[in-house]
Structure formats: C-alpha cells, structure tokens
Design a protein around this motif. Structure first.
Motif, PDB file in Angstrom:
ATOM      1  N   GLU A 148       0.800  -1.221   0.000  1.00 49.45           N
ATOM      2  CA  GLU A 148       0.000   0.000   0.000  1.00 49.45           C
ATOM      3  C   GLU A 148       0.837   1.278   0.000  1.00 49.45           C
ATOM      4  OE1 GLU A 148      -3.418  -0.184  -0.194  1.00 49.45           O
ATOM      5  OE2 GLU A 148      -2.978  -2.324  -0.428  1.00 49.45           O
ATOM      6  N   GLY A 149       2.154   1.128  -0.073  1.00 51.11           N
ATOM      7  CA  GLY A 149       3.025   2.304   0.028  1.00 51.11           C
ATOM      8  C   GLY A 149       2.704   3.399  -0.970  1.00 51.11           C
ATOM      9  N   GLY A 150       2.465   3.019  -2.216  1.00 56.08           N
ATOM     10  CA  GLY A 150       2.160   4.020  -3.233  1.00 56.08           C
ATOM     11  C   GLY A 150       0.868   4.749  -2.961  1.00 56.08           C
ATOM     12  N   ARG A 151      -0.146   4.019  -2.500  1.00 55.09           N
ATOM     13  CA  ARG A 151      -1.436   4.641  -2.209  1.00 55.09           C
ATOM     14  C   ARG A 151      -1.366   5.483  -0.934  1.00 55.09           C
ATOM     15  NH1 ARG A 151      -2.902   0.053  -5.086  1.00 55.09           N
ATOM     16  NH2 ARG A 151      -2.427  -1.339  -3.336  1.00 55.09           N
ATOM     17  N   ILE A 152      -0.558   5.057   0.035  1.00 57.10           N
ATOM     18  CA  ILE A 152      -0.367   5.878   1.233  1.00 57.10           C
ATOM     19  C   ILE A 152       0.293   7.201   0.858  1.00 57.10           C
ATOM     20  CG2 ILE A 152       0.964   6.047   3.379  1.00 57.10           C
ATOM     21  CD1 ILE A 152       0.364   3.053   3.796  1.00 57.10           C
ATOM     22  N   THR A 153       1.273   7.139  -0.037  1.00 59.86           N
ATOM     23  CA  THR A 153       1.902   8.374  -0.519  1.00 59.86           C
ATOM     24  C   THR A 153       0.884   9.265  -1.217  1.00 59.86           C
ATOM     25  OG1 THR A 153       4.056   7.299  -0.764  1.00 59.86           O
ATOM     26  CG2 THR A 153       3.684   9.306  -2.048  1.00 59.86           C
ATOM     27  N   ALA A 154       0.035   8.655  -2.042  1.00 59.05           N
ATOM     28  CA  ALA A 154      -0.994   9.438  -2.747  1.00 59.05           C
ATOM     29  C   ALA A 154      -1.961  10.075  -1.757  1.00 59.05           C
ATOM     30  CB  ALA A 154      -1.747   8.540  -3.720  1.00 59.05           C
ATOM     31  N   ALA A 155      -2.318   9.347  -0.707  1.00 58.79           N
ATOM     32  CA  ALA A 155      -3.219   9.897   0.303  1.00 58.79           C
ATOM     33  C   ALA A 155      -2.576  11.057   1.048  1.00 58.79           C
ATOM     34  CB  ALA A 155      -3.633   8.804   1.292  1.00 58.79           C
ATOM     35  N   GLY A 156      -1.298  10.907   1.395  1.00 60.09           N
ATOM     36  CA  GLY A 156      -0.589  12.007   2.046  1.00 60.09           C
ATOM     37  C   GLY A 156      -0.494  13.223   1.152  1.00 60.09           C
ATOM     38  N   ARG A 157      -0.294  12.979  -0.128  1.00 63.29           N
ATOM     39  CA  ARG A 157      -0.221  14.099  -1.081  1.00 63.29           C
ATOM     40  C   ARG A 157      -1.574  14.794  -1.199  1.00 63.29           C
ATOM     41  NH1 ARG A 157       3.933  14.926  -4.204  1.00 63.29           N
ATOM     42  NH2 ARG A 157       4.677  12.793  -3.865  1.00 63.29           N
ATOM     43  N   LEU A 158      -2.649  14.012  -1.176  1.00 61.29           N
ATOM     44  CA  LEU A 158      -3.991  14.612  -1.248  1.00 61.29           C
ATOM     45  C   LEU A 158      -4.234  15.516  -0.046  1.00 61.29           C
ATOM     46  CD1 LEU A 158      -7.251  12.723  -2.205  1.00 61.29           C
ATOM     47  CD2 LEU A 158      -7.223  14.385  -0.363  1.00 61.29           C
ATOM     48  N   ILE A 159      -3.844  15.069   1.130  1.00 65.04           N
ATOM     49  CA  ILE A 159      -4.021  15.902   2.321  1.00 65.04           C
ATOM     50  C   ILE A 159      -3.143  17.140   2.243  1.00 65.04           C
ATOM     51  CG2 ILE A 159      -3.595  15.989   4.816  1.00 65.04           C
ATOM     52  CD1 ILE A 159      -4.656  13.156   4.982  1.00 65.04           C
ATOM     53  N   ALA A 160      -1.911  16.987   1.766  1.00 69.09           N
ATOM     54  CA  ALA A 160      -1.030  18.146   1.608  1.00 69.09           C
ATOM     55  C   ALA A 160      -1.623  19.145   0.618  1.00 69.09           C
ATOM     56  CB  ALA A 160       0.355  17.693   1.142  1.00 69.09           C
ATOM     57  N   ASP A 161      -2.175  18.645  -0.477  1.00 69.16           N
ATOM     58  CA  ASP A 161      -2.818  19.522  -1.464  1.00 69.16           C
ATOM     59  C   ASP A 161      -3.977  20.290  -0.819  1.00 69.16           C
ATOM     60  OD1 ASP A 161      -1.112  18.595  -3.430  1.00 69.16           O
ATOM     61  OD2 ASP A 161      -2.565  17.179  -4.274  1.00 69.16           O
ATOM     62  N   THR A 162      -4.745  19.601   0.001  1.00 69.32           N
ATOM     63  CA  THR A 162      -5.888  20.232   0.672  1.00 69.32           C
ATOM     64  C   THR A 162      -5.431  21.325   1.616  1.00 69.32           C
ATOM     65  OG1 THR A 162      -7.120  18.149   0.533  1.00 69.32           O
ATOM     66  CG2 THR A 162      -7.936  19.807   2.085  1.00 69.32           C
ATOM     67  N   VAL A 163      -4.411  21.028   2.420  1.00 65.84           N
ATOM     68  CA  VAL A 163      -3.879  22.025   3.357  1.00 65.84           C
ATOM     69  C   VAL A 163      -3.319  23.221   2.611  1.00 65.84           C
ATOM     70  CG1 VAL A 163      -2.145  22.448   5.138  1.00 65.84           C
ATOM     71  CG2 VAL A 163      -3.412  20.290   5.130  1.00 65.84           C
ATOM     72  N   ALA A 164      -2.569  22.961   1.555  1.00 66.59           N
ATOM     73  CA  ALA A 164      -1.951  24.045   0.786  1.00 66.59           C
ATOM     74  C   ALA A 164      -2.990  24.944   0.129  1.00 66.59           C
ATOM     75  CB  ALA A 164      -1.014  23.464  -0.271  1.00 66.59           C
ATOM     76  N   ALA A 165      -4.133  24.355  -0.217  1.00 69.18           N
ATOM     77  CA  ALA A 165      -5.195  25.124  -0.877  1.00 69.18           C
ATOM     78  C   ALA A 165      -6.114  25.822   0.120  1.00 69.18           C
ATOM     79  CB  ALA A 165      -6.010  24.197  -1.781  1.00 69.18           C
TER      80      ALA A 165
END
Length: 255
Positions: free
Chosen positions: A29-46
C-alpha cells in the motif's frame, strides 16, 4: 508447557502477526499511502479543511490523528453522536446506528465540510450503511475521500447499504489494511473463538504514515507543515498556541 510459557508464546505470536500485517501494508500500500498524504497536503496548501471519521473501534485511529503531538494541527474529528468509540450506553447502540440510512447525509449537512475539503473514512469491514453513505454523499458534495478498510470483507460479506456497495467503491483513494475477515489473529485449543484483534494497531500506523507523508510533501514544497508539539515538553503549549492561532479557521476541536 507451563502456563507462563504458554502465555508468553501467545504474546510473541500476536506481535509477529501484527508485524507481518504492517509489512504487508508497507509493501503493498506504500504508493497509495503516498498518494493519500499528497492529497491531504494539497488540501492544506489550498486552504481546505481535513477531517477523519470512524465508527466504534474504527474511531480510535481517527481520533489518534487529532490534537496529536507530532501530528497536523488541521486534522479534525468528524463526530456522529453515539458511534464515536464505545462510550454510548448500551455499547451495542453504536453498532445499530451504523446501519441507519440517512444518518451520514444529515451529519455532513450540518458539518463544516465543504467542497474541496478532505475526509478520511475508516471502516474495517466497509459494509455498514453509515461509512458507505458517508463516502458516497461526501464525494457528491465535492469532498475528496480517502477510505481505510479491509478490502477482504467485500469478497466475504454482503453490504448493509441499500446500494449493495462497500466503502471501497466510493473513495478517491482506498488504503487496504489487509486485516483478515473477523479481525482476530490468534487461535488456541480450548478457546472456542479466535482472539487478539490487530486492526487498531495497523490502521493507526496507516493513519500516522499518511499524516507523516503529508507533512513531508508540504516541506518539499517549501511550506512549514502545521505540526503540533507535545504539551509535556518545555515550550510545547506556546508552540501549539501559535500554530492554532495561525490555522484557527481550519481547527474545529477547540470550538
């Protein structure tokens, strides 16, 4: 075998089982965990808001990310009265509420969540009406959904939602906890039921891995992630007060 030796053996078997599951999740699940972390980072940044939700024992990993030393200050708990943990009496009421159609829509309608926000929904089985409807309704509202569930349940059980679908069917990103159906890692002659669940250990690790990834992504982009410090170290409360003031419009556990 002496009683003490037998007990120590069970403890070791439990740790081995939990470690094996953690390794499975890390590798698969490493790739999907990275994608999930990126989604949260995108949300925070926006400038968006981030919430986590779980019912019953699945609420524990959600709670573990909120107001947490070393965690993101902007992680909020989406609460549904009667299903957060097992504090309601009788505890079985929480299980019953998970199967009530329309409850999730009512909760989202009165929550601070808006289009562009992110919601992590944790449900081990992913089969009950509440988490399925929560994901389905949230996405219809333009909210990004990360689901944390055991995909194995979809092949071994039937859905309790009117659509016949599972949580995994209504998420932007699905993180598979790899927990076996039944959530019990050990068996022993003389004990009629399997025992020693590992879902909380594994799911909490997944959640912390996602939050850690989000913090790292924000830092890579040159932004200081809004992290909290322990209140039990010198200067911790002052640090947290400053972060909370800066992100006050996105923190809901203080109101």
């Amino acid at each position: 075998m002496a009683e003490s030796d037998r007990s120590e053996g069970l403890a070791g078997r439990y740790f081995d089982a939990a470690i094996d599951l953690l390794r499975q999740v890390r590798d698969a699940e490493g790739g999907r965990i990275t994608a999930a972390g990126r989604l949260i980072a995108d949300t925070v940044a926006a400038g968006g808001r981030v919430f986590s939700f779980g019912a019953g024992h699945s609420s524990l990993p959600a709670q573990d990310t909120v107001y947490r030393a070393g965690g993101l200050a902007v992680m909020n708990l989406l609460t549904v009265p009667g299903v957060v943990g097992v504090d309601v009496r009788p505890a079985t009421l929480g299980s019953a509420l998970e199967q009530v159609d329309g409850l999730a829509a009512a909760v989202l309608d009165t929550s601070p969540l808006e289009r562009g926000d992110a919601l992590v929904i944790i449900s081990l089985s992913g089969r009950n009406a509440l988490p399925v409807e929560m994901a389905l309704t949230a996405r219809a509202l333009g909210i990004k959904v990360i689901g944390v569930t055991s995909v194995a349940y979809a092949g071994a059980t039937t859905s309790r939602h009117s659509s016949g679908t599972f949580l995994k069917d209504h998420c932007d990103i699905v993180l598979d906890s790899r927990i076996p159906v039944g959530d019990a890692e050990l068996t022993l002659p003389g004990i009629d039921a399997p025992f020693a669940p590992a879902s909380t250990v594994v799911t909490s690790a997944i959640m912390q891995a996602v939050v850690a990834t989000a913090a790292g992504v924000l830092a890579e982009r040159g932004a200081q992630p809004p992290l909290l410090r322990s209140g039990n170290v010198d200067g911790g409360h002052e640090w947290n007060g400053r972060v909370m003031r800066e992100y006050a419009d996105r923190i809901f556990y203080r109101h």
